[in-house]
Design a protein around this motif. Structure first.
Motif, PDB file in Angstrom:
ATOM      1  N   THR A  85     -10.832  17.912  77.312  1.00  0.00           N
ATOM      2  CA  THR A  85     -11.186  16.892  76.394  1.00  0.00           C
ATOM      3  C   THR A  85     -10.404  15.737  76.552  1.00  0.00           C
ATOM      4  N   ARG A  86      -9.195  15.757  77.370  1.00  0.00           N
ATOM      5  CA  ARG A  86      -8.396  14.605  77.787  1.00  0.00           C
ATOM      6  C   ARG A  86      -8.175  14.771  79.417  1.00  0.00           C
ATOM      7  N   ARG A 115       0.943  18.925  79.552  1.00  0.00           N
ATOM      8  CA  ARG A 115       1.453  17.838  78.681  1.00  0.00           C
ATOM      9  C   ARG A 115       1.624  18.564  77.160  1.00  0.00           C
ATOM     10  N   GLU A 170       0.872  14.409  90.038  1.00  0.00           N
ATOM     11  CA  GLU A 170       2.112  14.377  90.419  1.00  0.00           C
ATOM     12  C   GLU A 170       2.753  15.822  90.852  1.00  0.00           C
ATOM     13  N   SER A 215      -8.892   6.805  79.113  1.00  0.00           N
ATOM     14  CA  SER A 215      -8.812   8.284  79.504  1.00  0.00           C
ATOM     15  C   SER A 215      -8.702   9.273  78.425  1.00  0.00           C
ATOM     16  N   GLY A 216      -9.319   8.832  77.546  1.00  0.00           N
ATOM     17  CA  GLY A 216      -9.432   9.850  76.167  1.00  0.00           C
ATOM     18  C   GLY A 216      -8.283  10.080  75.290  1.00  0.00           C
ATOM     19  N   TYR A 253       5.235  15.147  80.680  1.00  0.00           N
ATOM     20  CA  TYR A 253       4.260  14.306  81.049  1.00  0.00           C
ATOM     21  C   TYR A 253       4.347  14.006  82.522  1.00  0.00           C
ATOM     22  N   SER A 254       5.272  14.029  83.118  1.00  0.00           N
ATOM     23  CA  SER A 254       5.600  13.576  84.463  1.00  0.00           C
ATOM     24  C   SER A 254       6.726  14.335  85.078  1.00  0.00           C
ATOM     25  N   ALA A 272      -8.793  13.080  82.348  1.00  0.00           N
ATOM     26  CA  ALA A 272      -8.053  12.212  83.176  1.00  0.00           C
ATOM     27  C   ALA A 272      -6.458  12.054  82.819  1.00  0.00           C
ATOM     28  N   LEU A 273      -6.017  12.084  81.760  1.00  0.00           N
ATOM     29  CA  LEU A 273      -4.471  12.263  81.510  1.00  0.00           C
ATOM     30  C   LEU A 273      -3.991  13.397  81.936  1.00  0.00           C
ATOM     31  N   TRP A 280       7.650   5.829  82.629  1.00  0.00           N
ATOM     32  CA  TRP A 280       7.314   7.006  81.616  1.00  0.00           C
ATOM     33  C   TRP A 280       6.045   6.694  80.875  1.00  0.00           C
ATOM     34  N   ALA A 295       3.125   7.429  82.817  1.00  0.00           N
ATOM     35  CA  ALA A 295       2.620   8.916  82.974  1.00  0.00           C
ATOM     36  C   ALA A 295       2.271   9.426  81.754  1.00  0.00           C
ATOM     37  N   VAL A 296       2.337   8.749  80.665  1.00  0.00           N
ATOM     38  CA  VAL A 296       2.008   9.266  79.229  1.00  0.00           C
ATOM     39  C   VAL A 296       0.513   8.881  79.408  1.00  0.00           C
ATOM     40  N   ARG A 336      -3.374  13.434  85.720  1.00  0.00           N
ATOM     41  CA  ARG A 336      -2.285  12.332  86.185  1.00  0.00           C
ATOM     42  C   ARG A 336      -1.052  13.500  86.651  1.00  0.00           C
TER      43      ARG A 336
END
Lengths: 639, 93
Positions: A118-119, A28, A129, B74-75, A79-80, A121-122, B44, B47-48, A125
């Motif tokens: 520190t992030r 990310r 994928e 999720s922070g 991001y994805s 979980a994000l 999107w 996903a973000v 994701r």
């Protein structure tokens, strides 16, 4: 996955040696990818050449512990790998690169996902994928130091088991991080490409399972709330915007105040060098070529390198610290009125260093209309190539004023460029690029202390590019110009009283343009400068250096600003006054005198229509502004 | 946004009253229950990190109708324009 290696590290298989090995760094935005790239590669970088990908992707070859070599590529943030994205955005470029790797059977590869713990979980994701896309994966958690300072711990082994991929935790600032990174990559490349990570998990659940608070002291609590406490001030409804405008003004003023003495020092060294060459070569054509052509042209531009480096470093520090995302938050409302959004803020600000990477950086803007508008107005931002001309005009016409006055004028020029860009986007969004756009959604990263080595390498790359441009384009252009100013125009009869330069090819061209530019106060010398700087605006100072170097050959060591100030007509009146300088500045604020920018616009828009449009509207606006400033200056009694 | 088809993702267990994210109270924990955006944008956004079921809290609103500063469970922290926040339905967490 952290089990001992199954293969002998010193005996790479023949099959593996015969295939190209690629390591693609993904993550990310703001996950710490660049720091990991620098740590793995030792900072070396070249621009990769990949079919179908026009964006610059930095890559470097590294030796893996087993002895095989691999190409490490630093992909733009994404991001994805599932959501639909336009091909020409940052995410689209990263996706195209990954698709190309999967399609190429001659290549073995590994995806190294850089993840901010520190992030967690994000980041997981995206891990999920990537696993669902059946990609060979290594997960690198960065910011080990931040995690420790916050009193948190990650169960790496458990995380690795749950996601079915190797996981390592590193601090990118630590030189010791390189060995485990390379070993993990090497191990994964040795495993069959068919060994794939798990797909049956919920990212948020895993994050809760593996991330624990292990220490709660005043220090760790302060560290955990650092971003929150800073945001309380920096995003305060009143203090926030005030601090933001002050920070921008400080950066632009620093470019002038810090770099000014250094530029004067470079100027002094240049004078000494010219004197040495004069002693060495005597007076003749060769001496004139070296001192009046190459040194007066390229050398004069070289003296402005400190300003370019300082600006690049300042913008890089603001970006790496996380403050630029706050800037986007603060200016979004204003930009919305003008048809843009906070996402355009970063490319617009980058345009103050150089328009070309800034135009590439518009790929962070997801909306096509907003992206096009941003591309069309970036040439109005005060790029570093304008600085030599600004500095020359200020030192020529305002040398007797205080440094504070000149710095204020300098900042005013920056804000004039910003204002021009905002007005242009307002008009464009109601005409050429009108239509609905996607409003702002932007991740706000945590504040981080920028990594000195990463900043230093960025500054080094900017200096190297500038030196290369000076060493090639500007030296070449200065040499051509010297020839055009030295060789008489065929068929033109010499005026016995006029200096020989007046009969030169360049001067004849300058004289031909003079009737058009006279309302703006420009004479043939400036016209030669404007013609010479059509392709690259930094050539203006070089051209003026060559013109005055040849014209005042007996006075070689005098700075160009003084030569311009002292220039007199035959009746004894000064050739250039303050309003000529102001008119020249007005022209330079607006005109897109940069063919590299035009080429970048052509590349990003895949059309000749928009680069031609930019040239037409900026030159028309620049000329109109110069005439207006000169004429109004005359009415106000400015000399 | 635009004219593309829209998707409405809803949670089956929503019991409390919903409102748009724009109208949520600063500092109160909310849960995203639906996004009324076109499919590509909604995918999107998910996903973000702004997806159905995610807990969010508004930290602040920028002045003069500027974006919202939002933190997720999720922070992640995000700046979200009000035009987008208007189309994100939330309920008390």
């Amino acid at each position: 996955m952290n089990s001992p290696r199954a293969h002998d590290r010193d005996a790479p298989s023949e099959e593996r040696l015969g295939r190209r090995q690629t390591v693609a760094l993904v993550g990310r935005p703001n996950s710490g990818k660049s720091s990991i790239y620098n740590r793995i590669t030792g900072g070396s970088a070249r621009v990769g050449n990949y079919p179908g990908i026009t964006v610059d992707i930095l890559e470097a070859e590294v030796a893996l512990p087993s002895g095989t070599r691999a190409i490490v590529a630093d992909l733009p943030g994404l991001y994805s790998v599932e959501a639909n994205v336009a091909r020409d955005t940052d995410e689209g470029v990263a996706r195209t690169f990954i698709d190309r790797l999967r399609a190429d059977a001659t290549e073995s590869f590994v995806i190294v996902q850089v993840l901010d713990p520190t992030r967690l979980a994000l980041g997981l994701r995206l891990t999920h994928e990537l696993a669902c896309a059946k990609l060979p994966l290594v997960v690198v958690l960065t910011h080990e130091d931040v995690l420790a300072a916050e009193g948190r711990e990650i169960d790496i082994r458990r995380l690795s088991e749950r996601i079915g991929a190797p996981v390592i935790l590193v601090n990118a600032r630590d030189t010791g991080a390189r060995a485990p990174l390379l070993a993990a990559i090497d191990d994964r490349l040795r495993e069959p490409q068919t060994t794939l990570p798990h797909t049956e998990y919920e990212p948020a659940t895993i994050a809760r399972d593996v991330l624990h608070d292990v220490k709660e002291t005043t220090d760790t609590l302060r560290q955990r709330t650092l971003t929150e406490r800073l945001d309380a001030v920096l995003l305060h409804p009143i203090m926030g915007p005030a601090l933001f405008v002050s920070a921008m003004a400080l950066v632009f003023a620093a470019v002038f105040l810090v770099a000014d003495p250094m530029t004067a020092l470079c100027d002094g060294l240049l004078g000494l060098t010219r004197r040495r060459f004069d002693d060495l070569l005597g007076k003749g054509l060769l001496a004139s070529f070296v001192t009046d052509g190459v040194l007066a042209g390229a050398g004069t531009v070289l003296a402005f390198m400190p300003q370019i480096v300082i600006l690049t470093v300042a913008l890089e520090v603001l970006d790496a610290s996380g403050y630029l995302a706050r800037g986007a938050f603060l200016v979004d409302r204003l930009l919305r009125v003008l048809g843009l959004s906070g996402r355009s803020f970063l490319p617009l600000l980058m345009g103050h260093a150089c328009a070309i990477p800034a135009i590439s950086a518009t790929r962070v803007v997801r909306d096509p209309r907003e992206r096009l508008t941003t591309i069309l107005v970036i040439p109005l931002m005060t790029c570093s190539a304008r600085l030599p001309t600004y500095a020359l005009v200020l030192s020529t016409f305002f040398s007797e004023r205080s440094a504070f006055f000149r710095a204020s004028l300098f900042v005013l020029l920056y804000f004039s460029g910003i204002l021009a860009g905002l007005v242009a986007s307002f008009v464009l969004r109601r005409t050429a690029t009108k239509g609905k756009s996607l409003p702002l959604v932007l991740e706000m990263p945590s504040y981080r202390v920028p990594q000195a080595s990463v900043i230093a390498r960025t500054a080094w790359r900017a200096s190297r590019r500038f030196l290369r441009d000076v060493g090639t384009t500007i030296v070449f252009a200065s040499a051509i110009l010297w020839a055009l100013l030295t060789i008489p125009m065929p068929g033109r009869t010499k005026d016995a009283h006029a200096p020989p330069i007046e009969a030169s090819i360049a001067a004849t061209l300058g004289h031909a343009v003079e009737p058009i530019t006279r309302p703006a106060g420009f004479d043939w010398r400036m016209d030669v400068g404007l013609i010479g700087s059509f392709g690259a605006r930094e050539l203006m100072v070089a051209t003026m250096g060559v013109v005055n170097g040849i014209e005042n050959a007996e006075d070689d060591t005098t700075p160009l600003s003084q030569k311009l100030r002292d220039a007199k007509r035959s009746d004894g009146t000064p050739v250039y006054g303050v309003r000529t300088g102001l008119a020249l500045l007005a022209f330079f604020v607006l005109a897109c005198q940069c063919m590299s920018t035009v080429a970048a616009i052509r590349r990003e828009t895949s059309s000749w229509k928009w680069p031609v449009f930019v040239l037409a509207y900026t030159y028309a606006a620049g000329y109109a502004a110069a005439v207006l400033v000169y004429q109004i200056g005359g009415l106000l009694g400015i000399s | 946004m635009g004219d593309a088809p829209t998707v409405t993702a809803t949670m089956s267990d929503v019991t409390s009253e919903t409102s748009s994210l724009t109208n949520a109270t600063v500092g109160r924990r909310m849960r995203i229950v639906a996004t009324r955006l076109d499919v590509d944008v909604a995918t999107w956004l998910a996903a973000v990190g702004l997806h159905d079921g995610e807990e969010v809290i508004i930290l602040r609103r920028a002045v003069l109708g500027g974006p919202l500063h939002v933190r997720t469970a999720s922070g992640g922290e995000f700046a979200i324009a009000r035009e987008i926040a208007d189309r994100v339905e939330v309920c008390g967490a």
